[in-house]
Motif scaffolding. Sequence first.
Motif, PDB file in Angstrom:
ATOM      1  N   PRO A   1     -44.893  11.900  39.320  1.00 28.57           N
ATOM      2  CA  PRO A   1     -44.883  12.847  37.905  1.00 28.57           C
ATOM      3  C   PRO A   1     -46.079  13.492  37.874  1.00 28.57           C
ATOM      4  CG  PRO A   1     -45.446  10.340  37.765  1.00 28.57           C
ATOM      5  CD  PRO A   1     -45.254  10.560  39.183  1.00 28.57           C
ATOM      6  N   PHE A   2     -46.067  14.468  37.077  1.00 30.39           N
ATOM      7  CA  PHE A   2     -47.505  15.412  36.829  1.00 30.39           C
ATOM      8  C   PHE A   2     -47.564  15.831  35.368  1.00 30.39           C
ATOM      9  CE2 PHE A   2     -44.591  18.675  38.744  1.00 30.39           C
ATOM     10  CZ  PHE A   2     -44.861  19.664  38.013  1.00 30.39           C
TER      11      PHE A   2
ATOM     12  N   ILE B   1     -43.807  22.639  44.690  1.00 27.75           N
ATOM     13  CA  ILE B   1     -43.267  21.323  44.691  1.00 27.75           C
ATOM     14  C   ILE B   1     -42.466  21.218  45.857  1.00 27.75           C
ATOM     15  CG2 ILE B   1     -41.678  19.947  43.521  1.00 27.75           C
ATOM     16  CD1 ILE B   1     -42.885  21.059  40.790  1.00 27.75           C
ATOM     17  N   VAL B   2     -41.643  22.310  46.043  1.00 29.97           N
ATOM     18  CA  VAL B   2     -40.837  22.342  47.245  1.00 29.97           C
ATOM     19  C   VAL B   2     -41.775  22.212  48.750  1.00 29.97           C
ATOM     20  CG1 VAL B   2     -39.451  23.937  48.764  1.00 29.97           C
ATOM     21  CG2 VAL B   2     -39.135  23.779  46.398  1.00 29.97           C
TER      22      VAL B   2
ATOM     23  N   ILE C   1     -52.844  10.719  35.698  1.00 36.08           N
ATOM     24  CA  ILE C   1     -53.916   9.598  35.809  1.00 36.08           C
ATOM     25  C   ILE C   1     -53.851   8.679  34.925  1.00 36.08           C
ATOM     26  CG2 ILE C   1     -56.157   9.129  35.845  1.00 36.08           C
ATOM     27  CD1 ILE C   1     -56.787  11.465  37.512  1.00 36.08           C
ATOM     28  N   PRO C   2     -53.224   7.359  35.216  1.00 36.87           N
ATOM     29  CA  PRO C   2     -52.993   6.375  34.143  1.00 36.87           C
ATOM     30  C   PRO C   2     -54.394   6.203  33.454  1.00 36.87           C
ATOM     31  CG  PRO C   2     -52.230   5.637  36.174  1.00 36.87           C
ATOM     32  CD  PRO C   2     -53.201   7.057  36.592  1.00 36.87           C
TER      33      PRO C   2
ATOM     34  N   ILE D   1     -44.051  15.932  33.646  1.00 33.19           N
ATOM     35  CA  ILE D   1     -42.710  16.052  34.303  1.00 33.19           C
ATOM     36  C   ILE D   1     -42.514  15.005  35.415  1.00 33.19           C
ATOM     37  CG2 ILE D   1     -41.958  17.885  35.905  1.00 33.19           C
ATOM     38  CD1 ILE D   1     -42.584  18.768  32.983  1.00 33.19           C
ATOM     39  N   ARG D   2     -41.340  14.424  35.431  1.00 32.37           N
ATOM     40  CA  ARG D   2     -41.097  13.286  36.070  1.00 32.37           C
ATOM     41  C   ARG D   2     -40.126  13.773  37.450  1.00 32.37           C
ATOM     42  NH1 ARG D   2     -43.730   8.941  33.994  1.00 32.37           N
ATOM     43  NH2 ARG D   2     -44.066   9.093  31.650  1.00 32.37           N
ATOM     44  N   ASP D   3     -39.439  14.795  36.988  1.00 34.14           N
ATOM     45  CA  ASP D   3     -38.451  15.059  38.137  1.00 34.14           C
ATOM     46  C   ASP D   3     -37.896  16.447  38.083  1.00 34.14           C
ATOM     47  OD1 ASP D   3     -36.507  14.986  35.888  1.00 34.14           O
ATOM     48  OD2 ASP D   3     -36.027  13.180  36.624  1.00 34.14           O
ATOM     49  N   ALA D   4     -37.103  16.968  38.797  1.00 35.49           N
ATOM     50  CA  ALA D   4     -36.979  18.415  38.735  1.00 35.49           C
ATOM     51  C   ALA D   4     -36.264  19.012  37.487  1.00 35.49           C
ATOM     52  CB  ALA D   4     -35.906  18.919  39.927  1.00 35.49           C
TER      53      ALA D   4
END
Lengths: 385, 385
Positions: A146-147, A138-139, A184-185, A164-167
Amino acid sequence: MANYFSSNFTLGILGGGQLGKMMLYETRKFDIKTNVLDPSADAPCRIACDDFTQGDLLDYDTVYHFGKKVDVLTFEIENVNIEALEQLEAEGKKVYPSSKTLRNIQNKGTQKQFYKEHKIPTAPFKVFQNKNELNEAIVRKEFHYPFVWKSCTGGYDGKGVSIIRDAEDIIPLPDVECIAEKLIPFKNELAVIVARNPKGEVKTYPVVEMEFHPEANQVEYVICPARIDAAVAEKARDIATNVSQTFKHVGLLAVELFQTEDDDIIVNEVAPRPHNSGHQTIEASYTNQFEQHIRAILNLPLGKTDSKAGGIMVNLVGAEGHTGPVLYKNIEEIMAMEGVTPHIYGKKETRPFRKMGHVTIVNEDLSEARKIAEKVKKTIQVISE
Amino acid sequence: MANYFSSNFTLGILGGGQLGKMMLYETRKFDIKTNVLDPSADAPCRIACDDFTQGDLLDYDTVYHFGKKVDVLTFEIENVNIEALEQLEAEGKKVYPSSKTLRNIQNKGTQKQFYKEHKIPTAPFKVFQNKNELNEAIVRKEFHYPFVWKSCTGGYDGKGVSIIRDAEDIIPLPDVECIAEKLIPFKNELAVIVARNPKGEVKTYPVVEMEFHPEANQVEYVICPARIDAAVAEKARDIATNVSQTFKHVGLLAVELFQTEDDDIIVNEVAPRPHNSGHQTIEASYTNQFEQHIRAILNLPLGKTDSKAGGIMVNLVGAEGHTGPVLYKNIEEIMAMEGVTPHIYGKKETRPFRKMGHVTIVNEDLSEARKIAEKVKKTIQVISE
């Protein structure tokens, strides 16, 4: 060909939970002898098998010695000792689905890799050996929020999966081998059950649709057939057949799919056994998934997979705040509704969200079944006494 | 109301044959605890009940003590000790169907008398205590050839029934209590299964038709729905409902009927339990007869009796000239036919004409099902190894 019916032939089943219990209705119907291995003395399969062996499904020696006693070995749960299956196969024992299929499926990283290698459509992903590798990726901006995070092993019933939307969302994740998948929507979550026998005969069931609760992001209803365009349904069945052929699996393969916003079909994951998304087949299909699994692994002709009527399945899970001896509150009210059949798995104790049973609603008119399903859902409660 | 599901409630079943075996699929589905009494250690019910008691169904003490251990008592065979049931009821035990219903049915003379008293249409008859009384009545011309002779007790699967055309036919008859019944020419042999629970809710299944072999005078196919006029079917269901209400029976009542050449419906006889003429309900009906029996005797709401598709049932009986360990020859060929499900009762030894199982053929189109049924009948053979 072997004589399975009222003979000395013995089918071994690894796992004694509700899937095994429902499979045993079919072995009883055909009078096929069974031996079930499960760690729990109170396993739902304890009754209706011919022989019950208590033991650890992950222990090499236990699984190996159990396998030696039976003529064909199958499983109703993926979490079994795979090395023992490999050894049994090496010694000529028939294990269906095969250890190779299970190897390709048991670890979600391996499973995704398999799709990639065989050009089966699936969401882009990366495998990480641990949390540190994931953080570093991610870094390095190799992956973006998001994933979807998935644990490679041990996931079940939605556990081991997080968006996962943020750290901050990463912090509570366990430090295990995992995959990160592009979010994937999608319009619909679908599933297709494929049956395949050793001689290569293949049949697919109609596409089912998972309808989610509008707020709680939880599957509320499994609906058969899915309320989608015929062309999309055909594509879904073709892709599921392709997955099955590629795995060369024997038995049932439940293929979970996403219908994207562009009406593409991508594979989410598979389970090599009867599946929650096929429970409505007991009442709604010409051949239910459990009978089909038995037919497939014994190299018998596969049964007709068409539906006799529309079918909807509602899971019965333990209510929040209730732990202890189970009570199915208002079960008699739902039994008075048209075409409603409860299935009780036989677990004596309820716990919040524990899968305790399911209810099938069958009707010629699927939209009528959907209305009744909603009434069922609002009426029955799985509580403690 | 009692809690039957995953509780300590126990249902007792007298008789451990194939009807009980199929009933146990349903008690397992609902996780209702069962205890089965049967004289044979190898009874088909041995597997899938919670407890099995080996003992004589006609012995007062055995049936009485068995009944004391359970919460509700039912039976899958009429030939049980009725005095023990009466004593259990006198002590407050729930016995369904009741001993009173069974008293009215067990003896065919009493049963016919019951119809006469309650103005239920049935063929004219006379009861005789023994063969001598019968012979004297014929000499006195109170009865004329041809007529139907039936033993009052112990008849089963067509045994204990003879068509008497002259004095010669009487010679081989046993010297037992019997009835002589006017031989009424009929177009069709029909049956209607009625379910009734203690609160008086009543439902009938669609009328089924027995199709006979053109020469062998043996039922070949049970066909649902019967291929008869809607008005005749309605009359048959009305008469069956009336029989059920008159008996005030609880559980299932299989009402066997004749459709006369004038399209009158007359009652032949009844059985107070799941019945051979209802086996196709397992695949073809919204609620199968075994689940319905459980619902009825436990005072649960009755399930929908409509059919999801046309259903035909073929009995699997032991072939002539074969005695010994059973082999279902060509079973795999019939399993390859569309909508075909074999049911194997689990009897290890075949004998000529022994009921070893049945096959159901389900299809949207009943005439298509009928064609497949004929292929099934010509293909499968129950032989010894």
